[in-house]
Design a protein around this motif. Sequence first.
Motif, PDB file in Angstrom:
ATOM      1  N   UNK A 150       0.850  -1.182   0.000  1.00  0.00           N
ATOM      2  CA  UNK A 150       0.000   0.000   0.000  1.00  0.00           C
ATOM      3  C   UNK A 150       0.886   1.233   0.000  1.00  0.00           C
ATOM      4  N   UNK A 151       0.590   2.174  -0.897  1.00  0.00           N
ATOM      5  CA  UNK A 151       1.448   3.346  -1.048  1.00  0.00           C
ATOM      6  C   UNK A 151       0.621   4.534  -1.493  1.00  0.00           C
ATOM      7  N   UNK A 152       1.208   5.708  -1.347  1.00  0.00           N
ATOM      8  CA  UNK A 152       0.576   6.925  -1.834  1.00  0.00           C
ATOM      9  C   UNK A 152       1.643   7.845  -2.408  1.00  0.00           C
ATOM     10  N   UNK A 153       1.173   8.938  -3.002  1.00  0.00           N
ATOM     11  CA  UNK A 153       2.063   9.927  -3.603  1.00  0.00           C
ATOM     12  C   UNK A 153       1.268  11.181  -3.878  1.00  0.00           C
ATOM     13  N   UNK A 154       1.865  12.161  -4.530  1.00  0.00           N
ATOM     14  CA  UNK A 154       1.120  13.383  -4.846  1.00  0.00           C
ATOM     15  C   UNK A 154      -0.148  13.064  -5.630  1.00  0.00           C
ATOM     16  N   UNK A 155      -1.275  13.596  -5.208  1.00  0.00           N
ATOM     17  CA  UNK A 155      -2.572  13.207  -5.778  1.00  0.00           C
ATOM     18  C   UNK A 155      -2.622  13.437  -7.288  1.00  0.00           C
ATOM     19  N   UNK A 156      -2.068  14.561  -7.749  1.00  0.00           N
ATOM     20  CA  UNK A 156      -2.140  14.857  -9.173  1.00  0.00           C
ATOM     21  C   UNK A 156      -1.228  13.956  -9.998  1.00  0.00           C
ATOM     22  N   UNK A 157      -0.341  13.207  -9.342  1.00  0.00           N
ATOM     23  CA  UNK A 157       0.582  12.319 -10.045  1.00  0.00           C
ATOM     24  C   UNK A 157       0.196  10.849  -9.927  1.00  0.00           C
ATOM     25  N   UNK A 158      -0.872  10.561  -9.195  1.00  0.00           N
ATOM     26  CA  UNK A 158      -1.255   9.159  -8.994  1.00  0.00           C
ATOM     27  C   UNK A 158      -1.547   8.436 -10.310  1.00  0.00           C
ATOM     28  N   UNK A 159      -2.233   9.060 -11.297  1.00  0.00           N
ATOM     29  CA  UNK A 159      -2.418   8.349 -12.568  1.00  0.00           C
ATOM     30  C   UNK A 159      -1.097   7.916 -13.199  1.00  0.00           C
ATOM     31  N   UNK A 160      -0.089   8.778 -13.143  1.00  0.00           N
ATOM     32  CA  UNK A 160       1.227   8.423 -13.687  1.00  0.00           C
ATOM     33  C   UNK A 160       1.887   7.339 -12.855  1.00  0.00           C
ATOM     34  N   UNK A 161       1.733   7.426 -11.530  1.00  0.00           N
ATOM     35  CA  UNK A 161       2.305   6.407 -10.651  1.00  0.00           C
ATOM     36  C   UNK A 161       1.664   5.042 -10.901  1.00  0.00           C
TER      37      UNK A 161
END
Length: 235
Positions: A150-161
Amino acid sequence: MAPQAAIRIGVLLVDTPQLLDLSPIDLFGMLSQSYVTTLPFLPTPLKASAVPMEILYINRAGPDKLQDCTANVGLRIDASISDKICAPAKQGAEKTLDILLIPGPNPSEYKPTDALNGFIKGHFANGTDVLSVCTGIYPSGHADVVKGKRATGPREMVPDLKKKFPEAIWEDKRWTSDGNLWTSGKSLIFIQRGFTNGQDMAAAYIREKWPGPLAETMMAMADVGERVPEYGSSK
């Protein structure tokens, strides 16, 4: 009583990291003996619970020159990723880092290398706690430590992630933890403050790792760690 073994924290600086992404390291420093003993208002029992620690600033090049960060800041470097003091230990040997903090580089400029991937992955495999701040998720992802986690990152970059690292379990949260992987994100620009999510993550980690009055006192002094992982709530 035997003296408490010192915790060794490595801060991996890649390209030109965001200076604010480095700020969580100061929360760890506020637990250290060198900091706590300077505070005359703290009672003796709190000072006695200070955490012995060593903080190393690490990059690819090593200590020959300063590390560039945003805001025109240069940081002193203690070691390169290949130096014995912080290189991942060989199988069966004692790990060289207890915690690896990865502040965020510019994701459009970040170029993963086998050496960087091996450094992060090697420490993760050895049981080192890897703490990724904001776009620090990109080096973590390229090192394959997010697979099945389970992980997260900048919301606007999640599609790229999701596209780059589809084997991770992506969550829309300020921060997440899964085993020895801790990650933090950033909320959408102009909607909610997000650069300090890494501080929330570090505060949660500190409370789990060193629960008790010292951690609570230092987090209260820093005025961080009161927000829950879920967006949309200030508590």
